[in-house]
Design an enzyme around this catalytic site. Structure first.
Site, PDB file in Angstrom:
ATOM      1  N   SER A  70     -10.111   1.350   4.132  1.00  0.00           N
ATOM      2  CA  SER A  70      -9.275   1.118   5.328  1.00  0.00           C
ATOM      3  C   SER A  70      -8.626   2.417   5.777  1.00  0.00           C
ATOM      4  CB  SER A  70      -8.168   0.117   5.011  1.00  0.00           C
ATOM      5  OG  SER A  70      -8.719  -1.072   4.513  1.00  0.00           O
ATOM      6  N   GLU A  89      -3.578   4.997   6.387  1.00  0.00           N
ATOM      7  CA  GLU A  89      -3.477   4.695   4.958  1.00  0.00           C
ATOM      8  C   GLU A  89      -3.794   5.929   4.095  1.00  0.00           C
ATOM      9  OE1 GLU A  89      -4.584   0.752   3.309  1.00  0.00           O
ATOM     10  OE2 GLU A  89      -5.914   1.947   2.045  1.00  0.00           O
ATOM     11  N   ARG A 145       0.840  -1.216   0.000  1.00  0.00           N
ATOM     12  CA  ARG A 145       0.000   0.000   0.000  1.00  0.00           C
ATOM     13  C   ARG A 145       0.867   1.255   0.000  1.00  0.00           C
ATOM     14  NH1 ARG A 145      -2.673  -3.890  -0.674  1.00  0.00           N
ATOM     15  NH2 ARG A 145      -4.546  -4.529   0.476  1.00  0.00           N
TER      16      ARG A 145
HETATM   17  P1  FAD Z   1      -7.533  10.537  -4.255  1.00  0.00           P
HETATM   18  O1  FAD Z   1      -8.140  10.312  -2.921  1.00  0.00           O
HETATM   19  O2  FAD Z   1      -8.095  11.603  -5.097  1.00  0.00           O
HETATM   20  O3  FAD Z   1      -5.965  10.794  -4.046  1.00  0.00           O
HETATM   21  C1  FAD Z   1      -5.214   9.919  -3.234  1.00  0.00           C
HETATM   22  C2  FAD Z   1      -3.750  10.360  -3.289  1.00  0.00           C
HETATM   23  O4  FAD Z   1      -3.249  10.238  -4.613  1.00  0.00           O
HETATM   24  C3  FAD Z   1      -3.559  11.834  -2.916  1.00  0.00           C
HETATM   25  O5  FAD Z   1      -2.347  11.944  -2.233  1.00  0.00           O
HETATM   26  C4  FAD Z   1      -3.482  12.543  -4.266  1.00  0.00           C
HETATM   27  O6  FAD Z   1      -2.740  13.751  -4.221  1.00  0.00           O
HETATM   28  C5  FAD Z   1      -2.779  11.501  -5.120  1.00  0.00           C
HETATM   29  N1  FAD Z   1      -3.149  11.535  -6.542  1.00  0.00           N
HETATM   30  C6  FAD Z   1      -4.379  11.349  -7.068  1.00  0.00           C
HETATM   31  N2  FAD Z   1      -4.310  11.366  -8.430  1.00  0.00           N
HETATM   32  C7  FAD Z   1      -3.014  11.576  -8.736  1.00  0.00           C
HETATM   33  C8  FAD Z   1      -2.310  11.700  -9.976  1.00  0.00           C
HETATM   34  N3  FAD Z   1      -2.909  11.603 -11.155  1.00  0.00           N
HETATM   35  N4  FAD Z   1      -0.963  11.918  -9.913  1.00  0.00           N
HETATM   36  C9  FAD Z   1      -0.309  12.018  -8.737  1.00  0.00           C
HETATM   37  N5  FAD Z   1      -0.938  11.912  -7.536  1.00  0.00           N
HETATM   38  C10 FAD Z   1      -2.269  11.691  -7.548  1.00  0.00           C
HETATM   39  N6  FAD Z   1      -7.620   0.970  -1.697  1.00  0.00           N
HETATM   40  C11 FAD Z   1      -6.965  -0.190  -1.935  1.00  0.00           C
HETATM   41  O7  FAD Z   1      -5.750  -0.197  -2.161  1.00  0.00           O
HETATM   42  N7  FAD Z   1      -7.627  -1.381  -1.923  1.00  0.00           N
HETATM   43  C12 FAD Z   1      -8.962  -1.457  -1.700  1.00  0.00           C
HETATM   44  O8  FAD Z   1      -9.509  -2.541  -1.717  1.00  0.00           O
HETATM   45  C13 FAD Z   1      -9.660  -0.246  -1.429  1.00  0.00           C
HETATM   46  N8  FAD Z   1     -10.979  -0.281  -1.142  1.00  0.00           N
HETATM   47  C14 FAD Z   1     -11.634   0.868  -0.866  1.00  0.00           C
HETATM   48  C15 FAD Z   1     -13.009   0.800  -0.561  1.00  0.00           C
HETATM   49  C16 FAD Z   1     -13.726   1.962  -0.293  1.00  0.00           C
HETATM   50  C17 FAD Z   1     -15.182   1.857   0.045  1.00  0.00           C
HETATM   51  C18 FAD Z   1     -13.060   3.215  -0.339  1.00  0.00           C
HETATM   52  C19 FAD Z   1     -13.838   4.501  -0.093  1.00  0.00           C
HETATM   53  C20 FAD Z   1     -11.706   3.294  -0.611  1.00  0.00           C
HETATM   54  C21 FAD Z   1     -10.971   2.123  -0.881  1.00  0.00           C
HETATM   55  N9  FAD Z   1      -9.602   2.144  -1.176  1.00  0.00           N
HETATM   56  C22 FAD Z   1      -8.936   0.972  -1.450  1.00  0.00           C
HETATM   57  C23 FAD Z   1      -8.863   3.410  -1.167  1.00  0.00           C
HETATM   58  C24 FAD Z   1      -8.965   4.222  -2.500  1.00  0.00           C
HETATM   59  O9  FAD Z   1     -10.102   3.865  -3.223  1.00  0.00           O
HETATM   60  C25 FAD Z   1      -7.739   4.009  -3.396  1.00  0.00           C
HETATM   61  O10 FAD Z   1      -6.572   4.378  -2.717  1.00  0.00           O
HETATM   62  C26 FAD Z   1      -7.822   4.802  -4.707  1.00  0.00           C
HETATM   63  O11 FAD Z   1      -6.742   4.470  -5.534  1.00  0.00           O
HETATM   64  C27 FAD Z   1      -7.838   6.330  -4.497  1.00  0.00           C
HETATM   65  O12 FAD Z   1      -8.184   6.922  -5.735  1.00  0.00           O
HETATM   66  P2  FAD Z   1      -8.670   8.433  -5.806  1.00  0.00           P
HETATM   67  O13 FAD Z   1      -8.687   8.829  -7.245  1.00  0.00           O
HETATM   68  O14 FAD Z   1      -9.929   8.632  -5.078  1.00  0.00           O
HETATM   69  O15 FAD Z   1      -7.469   9.169  -5.048  1.00  0.00           O
HETATM   70  P1  NAP Z   2     -10.350 -10.219   4.643  1.00  0.00           P
HETATM   71  O1  NAP Z   2     -10.531 -10.938   3.345  1.00  0.00           O
HETATM   72  O2  NAP Z   2     -11.392 -10.395   5.702  1.00  0.00           O
HETATM   73  O3  NAP Z   2      -8.920 -10.565   5.238  1.00  0.00           O
HETATM   74  C1  NAP Z   2      -8.543 -10.008   6.504  1.00  0.00           C
HETATM   75  C2  NAP Z   2      -7.086  -9.591   6.453  1.00  0.00           C
HETATM   76  O4  NAP Z   2      -6.292 -10.752   6.310  1.00  0.00           O
HETATM   77  C3  NAP Z   2      -6.828  -8.692   5.273  1.00  0.00           C
HETATM   78  O5  NAP Z   2      -6.308  -7.511   5.761  1.00  0.00           O
HETATM   79  C4  NAP Z   2      -5.851  -9.447   4.378  1.00  0.00           C
HETATM   80  O6  NAP Z   2      -4.681  -8.684   4.069  1.00  0.00           O
HETATM   81  C5  NAP Z   2      -5.422 -10.639   5.204  1.00  0.00           C
HETATM   82  N1  NAP Z   2      -5.542 -11.894   4.413  1.00  0.00           N
HETATM   83  C6  NAP Z   2      -6.629 -12.694   4.312  1.00  0.00           C
HETATM   84  N2  NAP Z   2      -6.344 -13.788   3.568  1.00  0.00           N
HETATM   85  C7  NAP Z   2      -5.070 -13.661   3.170  1.00  0.00           C
HETATM   86  C8  NAP Z   2      -4.203 -14.455   2.371  1.00  0.00           C
HETATM   87  N3  NAP Z   2      -4.601 -15.600   1.824  1.00  0.00           N
HETATM   88  N4  NAP Z   2      -2.931 -14.013   2.172  1.00  0.00           N
HETATM   89  C9  NAP Z   2      -2.512 -12.858   2.706  1.00  0.00           C
HETATM   90  N5  NAP Z   2      -3.302 -12.046   3.473  1.00  0.00           N
HETATM   91  C10 NAP Z   2      -4.551 -12.449   3.711  1.00  0.00           C
HETATM   92  O7  NAP Z   2     -10.195  -8.630   4.350  1.00  0.00           O
HETATM   93  P2  NAP Z   2     -11.276  -7.524   4.075  1.00  0.00           P
HETATM   94  O8  NAP Z   2     -11.129  -6.464   5.066  1.00  0.00           O
HETATM   95  O9  NAP Z   2     -12.619  -8.114   3.802  1.00  0.00           O
HETATM   96  O10 NAP Z   2     -10.735  -6.917   2.693  1.00  0.00           O
HETATM   97  C11 NAP Z   2     -10.699  -7.719   1.555  1.00  0.00           C
HETATM   98  C12 NAP Z   2      -9.614  -7.235   0.626  1.00  0.00           C
HETATM   99  O11 NAP Z   2      -9.930  -5.943   0.135  1.00  0.00           O
HETATM  100  C13 NAP Z   2      -8.243  -7.135   1.316  1.00  0.00           C
HETATM  101  O12 NAP Z   2      -7.247  -7.475   0.398  1.00  0.00           O
HETATM  102  C14 NAP Z   2      -8.162  -5.658   1.660  1.00  0.00           C
HETATM  103  O13 NAP Z   2      -6.832  -5.173   1.678  1.00  0.00           O
HETATM  104  C15 NAP Z   2      -8.950  -5.008   0.527  1.00  0.00           C
HETATM  105  N6  NAP Z   2      -9.589  -3.773   0.985  1.00  0.00           N
HETATM  106  C16 NAP Z   2      -8.819  -2.676   1.057  1.00  0.00           C
HETATM  107  C17 NAP Z   2      -9.369  -1.476   1.463  1.00  0.00           C
HETATM  108  C18 NAP Z   2      -8.510  -0.240   1.510  1.00  0.00           C
HETATM  109  O14 NAP Z   2      -9.051   0.837   1.630  1.00  0.00           O
HETATM  110  N7  NAP Z   2      -7.209  -0.364   1.415  1.00  0.00           N
HETATM  111  C19 NAP Z   2     -10.704  -1.395   1.813  1.00  0.00           C
HETATM  112  C20 NAP Z   2     -11.452  -2.561   1.760  1.00  0.00           C
HETATM  113  C21 NAP Z   2     -10.896  -3.762   1.339  1.00  0.00           C
HETATM  114  P3  NAP Z   2      -4.630  -7.555   2.908  1.00  0.00           P
HETATM  115  O15 NAP Z   2      -5.460  -6.412   3.392  1.00  0.00           O
HETATM  116  O16 NAP Z   2      -3.183  -7.228   2.822  1.00  0.00           O
HETATM  117  O17 NAP Z   2      -5.158  -8.166   1.654  1.00  0.00           O
END
Ligand code: FAD
Ligand code: NAP
Length: 329
Positions: free
Chosen positions: A226, A323, A152
């Site tokens: 997250s 995050e 991340r």
């Molecule tokens: P923004 O919020 O607009 O920007 C985020 C950052 O990126 C800021 O620092 C901004 O300055 C920078 N930025 C944006 N665009 C550019 C660009 N073109 N060039 C340089 N910098 C830039 N994330 C995960 O990794 N995995 C998930 O499963 C996941 N699930 C999510 C679920 C929900 C319900 C929500 C609300 C969020 C989730 N996220 C997840 C987080 C988020 O969606 C991601 O990080 C996404 O990539 C952010 O995109 P954005 O365009 O909204 O970024």
């Molecule tokens: P989940 O599937 O309930 O799993 C719980 C945690 O265990 C997660 O954080 C995941 O790590 C880890 N995990 C589970 N199985 C794994 C495997 N086989 N190998 C390695 N790690 C494992 O998680 P959840 O909260 O429902 O989310 C599902 C997925 O969506 C996850 O990958 C999560 O990162 C992603 N997600 C991300 C965001 C965000 O904003 N970043 C928001 C929602 C969901 P990881 O998180 O590293 O995968």
């Protein structure tokens, strides 16, 4: 003063908010406002009430494809919606993004935190990206190995923050399915759906169904997904932490020998699901997610996050890292 769109739904304005559709327009805006904040969908930021700067919303569009046998290179503009790109690729039969379905936000922000879900990270699919250097408007291509990708994380989110604006990304996908089915939620969902021979489209459907059940829809309940990263610690630390809690899971992580703990479990056991501050609260179905109960400000979220971090540190001795990026707080 103009409102800044953000999925937390907190009140936030900037001196000006400009939608940018092409590179010449971007260069022009950055010449007059070099400290501008560039955003896509605002789904990974926590904002203060007013940013005394220009906010640029990336709105450039376009998806193109270059085929090379069974592999294809898909290039998408930063302003494209991430989930739209995932759907487009699936419709065309280009596979590899299905586990990343329904992640909100833009293509351009995806490399920032190396978006990941269900065992797939952007870094595994990205070939290169093109970015504009803010200081002189030049355009540079970065190969994946030059992006400093981590869990991340990337160079663009850490040391290089604010130096480049990502213009487009090129992904390497396959016309042959390569399914990643390690996460129990996906396997359970596929079986509930009655799927016998799993196709990438089924994986995307399963991911979407699980996410819709587990996560709040930002259009209805403000959130940024997250709020904290899962801590990656040494084996010894992981064992110690596990001895302090009940049933804490641990997964192998990079670099080799490190272990990933579940921040959700640590929060659940150290702080519980009832923590609030002002209008910010914990989402009971997934304590990693903090939600806007209606009238929360960015400061409410930071204060709630600090409360949770303090409780997890006191109980487990593990620092939780935010995050989303914070601005104007
Ligand atoms: P923004 O919020 O607009 O920007 C985020 C950052 O990126 C800021 O620092 C901004 O300055 C920078 N930025 C944006 N665009 C550019 C660009 N073109 N060039 C340089 N910098 C830039 N994330 C995960 O990794 N995995 C998930 O499963 C996941 N699930 C999510 C679920 C929900 C319900 C929500 C609300 C969020 C989730 N996220 C997840 C987080 C988020 O969606 C991601 O990080 C996404 O990539 C952010 O995109 P954005 O365009 O909204 O970024
Ligand atoms: P989940 O599937 O309930 O799993 C719980 C945690 O265990 C997660 O954080 C995941 O790590 C880890 N995990 C589970 N199985 C794994 C495997 N086989 N190998 C390695 N790690 C494992 O998680 P959840 O909260 O429902 O989310 C599902 C997925 O969506 C996850 O990958 C999560 O990162 C992603 N997600 C991300 C965001 C965000 O904003 N970043 C928001 C929602 C969901 P990881 O998180 O590293 O995968």
């Amino acid at each position: 003063m103009t409102d800044i769109p953000n999925t937390l739904g907190v009140p936030a304005t900037a001196d000006q908010v400009v939608e940018v559709a092409d590179i010449d327009q971007l260069r022009g805006v950055l010449r007059s406002a070099p400290d501008a904040l560039v955003l896509g969908g605002g789904s990974n930021v926590v904002l203060g009430r007013h940013l005394q700067q220009t906010v640029v919303l990336m709105c450039n569009r376009g998806i193109s494809v270059a085929a090379d046998g069974e592999m294809v290179e898909v290039t998408a503009a930063a302003g494209e919606g991430w989930h739209r790109l995932v759907r487009h690729c699936l419709d065309c039969g280009y596979f590899g993004l299905e586990n990343l379905a329904l992640i909100p936000g833009s293509v351009g922000a995806a490399p920032l935190q190396n978006i990941g879900a269900y065992g797939v990270e952007l870094a595994q699919r990205l070939v290169r990206l093109r970015a504009l250097r803010v200081s002189d408007g030049s355009v540079r291509a970065f190969d994946a190995s030059e992006c400093g990708f981590g869990y991340r994380d990337s160079w663009f989110k850490s040391a290089g923050a604010g130096q480049y604006v990502i213009l487009d990304v090129t992904l390497r996908l396959s016309t042959q399915p390569q399914l990643v089915l390690d996460y129990p939620d996906i396997l359970t969902e596929l079986s509930r759906m009655g799927v016998k021979r799993t196709r990438p489209q089924d994986v995307a459907r399963a991911v979407i169904r699980v996410r819709r059940r587990k996560l709040p829809d930002p259009a209805k309940v403000g959130n940024v997904g997250s709020f904290f990263k899962n801590p990656v610690v040494s084996r010894d630390v992981a064992q110690h932490v596990q001895s302090l809690g009940e049933g804490l899971s641990a997964h192998a992580a990079e670099p080799a020998g490190m272990v990933k703990l579940s921040a959700a479990q640590l929060i659940d056991q150290a702080a519980g699901k009832l923590e609030t501050h002002g209008g910010a609260a914990v989402w009971p179905r997934q304590p990693l997610v903090l939600i806007n109960q209606g009238k929360a400000t960015g400061s409410d979220f930071v204060a709630l996050a600090e409360k949770i971090q303090a409780k997890v540190m006191a109980r487990f001795g593990v620092p939780l890292v935010l995050e989303p990026r914070t601005y104007g707080l």
